[in-house]
Design a protein around this motif. Structure first.
Motif, PDB file in Angstrom:
ATOM      1  N   HIS A  63      33.259  76.674 -49.954  1.00  0.00           N
ATOM      2  CA  HIS A  63      32.415  76.205 -48.864  1.00  0.00           C
ATOM      3  C   HIS A  63      31.113  76.994 -48.893  1.00  0.00           C
ATOM      4  O   HIS A  63      31.050  78.101 -49.430  1.00  0.00           O
ATOM      5  CB  HIS A  63      33.107  76.445 -47.514  1.00  0.00           C
ATOM      6  CG  HIS A  63      34.518  75.950 -47.487  1.00  0.00           C
ATOM      7  ND1 HIS A  63      34.838  74.639 -47.278  1.00  0.00           N
ATOM      8  CD2 HIS A  63      35.694  76.594 -47.690  1.00  0.00           C
ATOM      9  CE1 HIS A  63      36.144  74.491 -47.326  1.00  0.00           C
ATOM     10  NE2 HIS A  63      36.690  75.668 -47.588  1.00  0.00           N
ATOM     11  N   ILE A  64      30.088  76.420 -48.292  1.00  0.00           N
ATOM     12  CA  ILE A  64      28.817  77.121 -48.119  1.00  0.00           C
ATOM     13  C   ILE A  64      28.616  77.352 -46.626  1.00  0.00           C
ATOM     14  O   ILE A  64      28.758  76.432 -45.814  1.00  0.00           O
ATOM     15  CB  ILE A  64      27.630  76.292 -48.686  1.00  0.00           C
ATOM     16  CG1 ILE A  64      27.786  76.120 -50.203  1.00  0.00           C
ATOM     17  CG2 ILE A  64      26.289  76.962 -48.347  1.00  0.00           C
ATOM     18  CD1 ILE A  64      27.737  77.417 -50.996  1.00  0.00           C
ATOM     19  N   VAL A  65      28.312  78.596 -46.269  1.00  0.00           N
ATOM     20  CA  VAL A  65      28.000  78.957 -44.884  1.00  0.00           C
ATOM     21  C   VAL A  65      26.486  79.068 -44.805  1.00  0.00           C
ATOM     22  O   VAL A  65      25.879  79.841 -45.543  1.00  0.00           O
ATOM     23  CB  VAL A  65      28.669  80.286 -44.486  1.00  0.00           C
ATOM     24  CG1 VAL A  65      28.259  80.698 -43.078  1.00  0.00           C
ATOM     25  CG2 VAL A  65      30.185  80.174 -44.612  1.00  0.00           C
ATOM     26  N   GLN A  66      25.881  78.240 -43.942  1.00  0.00           N
ATOM     27  CA  GLN A  66      24.428  78.305 -43.773  1.00  0.00           C
ATOM     28  C   GLN A  66      24.101  78.943 -42.438  1.00  0.00           C
ATOM     29  O   GLN A  66      24.642  78.558 -41.412  1.00  0.00           O
ATOM     30  CB  GLN A  66      23.722  76.962 -43.874  1.00  0.00           C
ATOM     31  CG  GLN A  66      24.462  75.707 -43.862  1.00  0.00           C
ATOM     32  CD  GLN A  66      23.587  74.491 -44.081  1.00  0.00           C
ATOM     33  OE1 GLN A  66      23.348  74.079 -45.217  1.00  0.00           O
ATOM     34  NE2 GLN A  66      23.160  73.881 -43.003  1.00  0.00           N
ATOM     35  N   ASP A  89      38.061  74.586 -38.899  1.00  0.00           N
ATOM     36  CA  ASP A  89      39.291  74.322 -39.640  1.00  0.00           C
ATOM     37  C   ASP A  89      38.866  73.880 -41.029  1.00  0.00           C
ATOM     38  O   ASP A  89      38.289  72.800 -41.193  1.00  0.00           O
ATOM     39  CB  ASP A  89      40.122  73.232 -38.950  1.00  0.00           C
ATOM     40  CG  ASP A  89      40.810  73.750 -37.703  1.00  0.00           C
ATOM     41  OD1 ASP A  89      41.019  74.982 -37.586  1.00  0.00           O
ATOM     42  OD2 ASP A  89      41.146  72.923 -36.828  1.00  0.00           O
ATOM     43  N   LEU A  90      39.135  74.729 -42.022  1.00  0.00           N
ATOM     44  CA  LEU A  90      38.627  74.500 -43.375  1.00  0.00           C
ATOM     45  C   LEU A  90      39.759  74.257 -44.364  1.00  0.00           C
ATOM     46  O   LEU A  90      40.788  74.943 -44.322  1.00  0.00           O
ATOM     47  CB  LEU A  90      37.807  75.706 -43.847  1.00  0.00           C
ATOM     48  CG  LEU A  90      36.587  76.056 -42.998  1.00  0.00           C
ATOM     49  CD1 LEU A  90      35.928  77.330 -43.514  1.00  0.00           C
ATOM     50  CD2 LEU A  90      35.602  74.902 -42.984  1.00  0.00           C
ATOM     51  N   GLY A  95      19.723  81.854 -44.494  1.00  0.00           N
ATOM     52  CA  GLY A  95      20.273  82.134 -45.808  1.00  0.00           C
ATOM     53  C   GLY A  95      21.613  81.474 -45.989  1.00  0.00           C
ATOM     54  O   GLY A  95      22.183  80.910 -45.049  1.00  0.00           O
ATOM     55  N   LEU A  96      22.104  81.549 -47.213  1.00  0.00           N
ATOM     56  CA  LEU A  96      23.348  80.884 -47.594  1.00  0.00           C
ATOM     57  C   LEU A  96      24.356  81.887 -48.128  1.00  0.00           C
ATOM     58  O   LEU A  96      23.985  82.884 -48.765  1.00  0.00           O
ATOM     59  CB  LEU A  96      23.061  79.843 -48.680  1.00  0.00           C
ATOM     60  CG  LEU A  96      22.006  78.790 -48.345  1.00  0.00           C
ATOM     61  CD1 LEU A  96      21.697  77.941 -49.572  1.00  0.00           C
ATOM     62  CD2 LEU A  96      22.470  77.929 -47.185  1.00  0.00           C
ATOM     63  N   PHE A  97      25.636  81.587 -47.870  1.00  0.00           N
ATOM     64  CA  PHE A  97      26.753  82.398 -48.342  1.00  0.00           C
ATOM     65  C   PHE A  97      27.818  81.445 -48.857  1.00  0.00           C
ATOM     66  O   PHE A  97      27.932  80.323 -48.383  1.00  0.00           O
ATOM     67  CB  PHE A  97      27.348  83.234 -47.202  1.00  0.00           C
ATOM     68  CG  PHE A  97      26.349  84.130 -46.546  1.00  0.00           C
ATOM     69  CD1 PHE A  97      26.165  85.431 -46.993  1.00  0.00           C
ATOM     70  CD2 PHE A  97      25.573  83.679 -45.493  1.00  0.00           C
ATOM     71  CE1 PHE A  97      25.225  86.266 -46.396  1.00  0.00           C
ATOM     72  CE2 PHE A  97      24.629  84.498 -44.890  1.00  0.00           C
ATOM     73  CZ  PHE A  97      24.457  85.791 -45.350  1.00  0.00           C
ATOM     74  N   VAL A 115      29.456  74.023 -44.800  1.00  0.00           N
ATOM     75  CA  VAL A 115      29.293  72.797 -45.568  1.00  0.00           C
ATOM     76  C   VAL A 115      30.389  72.752 -46.625  1.00  0.00           C
ATOM     77  O   VAL A 115      30.576  73.710 -47.390  1.00  0.00           O
ATOM     78  CB  VAL A 115      27.904  72.752 -46.241  1.00  0.00           C
ATOM     79  CG1 VAL A 115      27.747  71.491 -47.071  1.00  0.00           C
ATOM     80  CG2 VAL A 115      26.801  72.876 -45.196  1.00  0.00           C
ATOM     81  N   THR A 116      31.124  71.646 -46.652  1.00  0.00           N
ATOM     82  CA  THR A 116      32.135  71.409 -47.667  1.00  0.00           C
ATOM     83  C   THR A 116      31.723  70.145 -48.406  1.00  0.00           C
ATOM     84  O   THR A 116      31.559  69.094 -47.780  1.00  0.00           O
ATOM     85  CB  THR A 116      33.535  71.250 -47.039  1.00  0.00           C
ATOM     86  OG1 THR A 116      33.833  72.452 -46.314  1.00  0.00           O
ATOM     87  CG2 THR A 116      34.591  71.024 -48.107  1.00  0.00           C
ATOM     88  N   GLY A 117      31.527  70.255 -49.714  1.00  0.00           N
ATOM     89  CA  GLY A 117      30.986  69.125 -50.468  1.00  0.00           C
ATOM     90  C   GLY A 117      29.557  68.882 -50.000  1.00  0.00           C
ATOM     91  O   GLY A 117      28.733  69.788 -50.037  1.00  0.00           O
ATOM     92  N   ASN A 118      29.299  67.683 -49.494  1.00  0.00           N
ATOM     93  CA  ASN A 118      27.962  67.349 -48.984  1.00  0.00           C
ATOM     94  C   ASN A 118      27.952  67.130 -47.488  1.00  0.00           C
ATOM     95  O   ASN A 118      27.031  66.522 -46.961  1.00  0.00           O
ATOM     96  CB  ASN A 118      27.441  66.085 -49.681  1.00  0.00           C
ATOM     97  CG  ASN A 118      27.191  66.328 -51.152  1.00  0.00           C
ATOM     98  OD1 ASN A 118      26.716  67.397 -51.534  1.00  0.00           O
ATOM     99  ND2 ASN A 118      27.524  65.358 -51.981  1.00  0.00           N
ATOM    100  N   ALA A 119      28.992  67.601 -46.791  1.00  0.00           N
ATOM    101  CA  ALA A 119      29.098  67.327 -45.359  1.00  0.00           C
ATOM    102  C   ALA A 119      29.277  68.606 -44.551  1.00  0.00           C
ATOM    103  O   ALA A 119      29.948  69.545 -44.979  1.00  0.00           O
ATOM    104  CB  ALA A 119      30.281  66.397 -45.094  1.00  0.00           C
ATOM    105  N   VAL A 120      28.681  68.604 -43.369  1.00  0.00           N
ATOM    106  CA  VAL A 120      28.874  69.701 -42.427  1.00  0.00           C
ATOM    107  C   VAL A 120      30.254  69.542 -41.802  1.00  0.00           C
ATOM    108  O   VAL A 120      30.644  68.447 -41.402  1.00  0.00           O
ATOM    109  CB  VAL A 120      27.790  69.682 -41.326  1.00  0.00           C
ATOM    110  CG1 VAL A 120      28.081  70.714 -40.240  1.00  0.00           C
ATOM    111  CG2 VAL A 120      26.417  69.932 -41.921  1.00  0.00           C
TER     112      VAL A 120
END
Length: 162
Positions: free
Chosen positions: A137-140, A131-132, A79-81, A104-109
């Motif tokens: 961001h998306i957490v997968q 380090d964000l 799932g995604l958060f 995931v930030t933008g289109n990159a892990v």
């Protein structure tokens, strides 16, 4: 006679008489909100720093992960958060069970900077640190064996002396 293998197994799987006390930033780990993890990045439930969730997951094959997963991660549940930060931070993502976790930030892990296990008898199986930058961001979460997972994001500097 106790074998070396039995001693190693016992050390890896401690018998817990009582939950272990937790230090910052994990002191709220045993609290819990409820959520259903998203199957799309848009509308994914928010992780709030320091606020754990028990999340229902979906079979990973039905989740539209924003970034291609590694080998084996499409098996099981996932799932995604979403995670929004006002300022850059080192953030730990803790999980109660075995699963892959990526940010995931933008289109990159985002590459992880550290990982490890939680304290014995804490209920935290793993913690992965990132380090964000500030922003969304998306957490997968993927490859989980169970249909639900306890998850928490925490700032490494939470409640630390200045």
């Amino acid at each position: 006679m106790i074998t070396l293998a039995a001693l190693l197994l016992a050390a890896a799987n401690p018998v817990c008489a009582a939950p272990a006390p937790l230090a910052e930033p994990w002191t709220s780990w045993r609290q819990s909100g409820q959520a259903k993890a998203g199957i799309l990045a848009q509308g994914a439930p928010a992780l709030i720093l320091g606020k754990p969730l028990t999340a229902d997951l979906t079979p990973a094959a039905h989740v539209q992960f924003p970034v291609v997963l590694g080998k084996g991660a499409k098996e099981g549940h996932g799932g995604l958060f979403s995670l929004s930060l006002k300022q850059a931070a080192r953030v730990g993502i803790a999980l109660s069970g075995p699963a892959w976790v990526d940010v995931v930030t933008g289109n990159a892990v985002v590459a992880s900077v550290a990982h490890g296990h939680g304290p014995d008898c804490s209920g935290i199986r793993k913690i992965v640190w990132f380090d964000l930058p500030a922003g969304r961001h998306i957490v997968q979460v993927a490859g989980a064996k169970d249909r639900s997972i306890h998850i928490m994001a925490a700032d490494a500097t939470a409640n630390q002396p200045l």
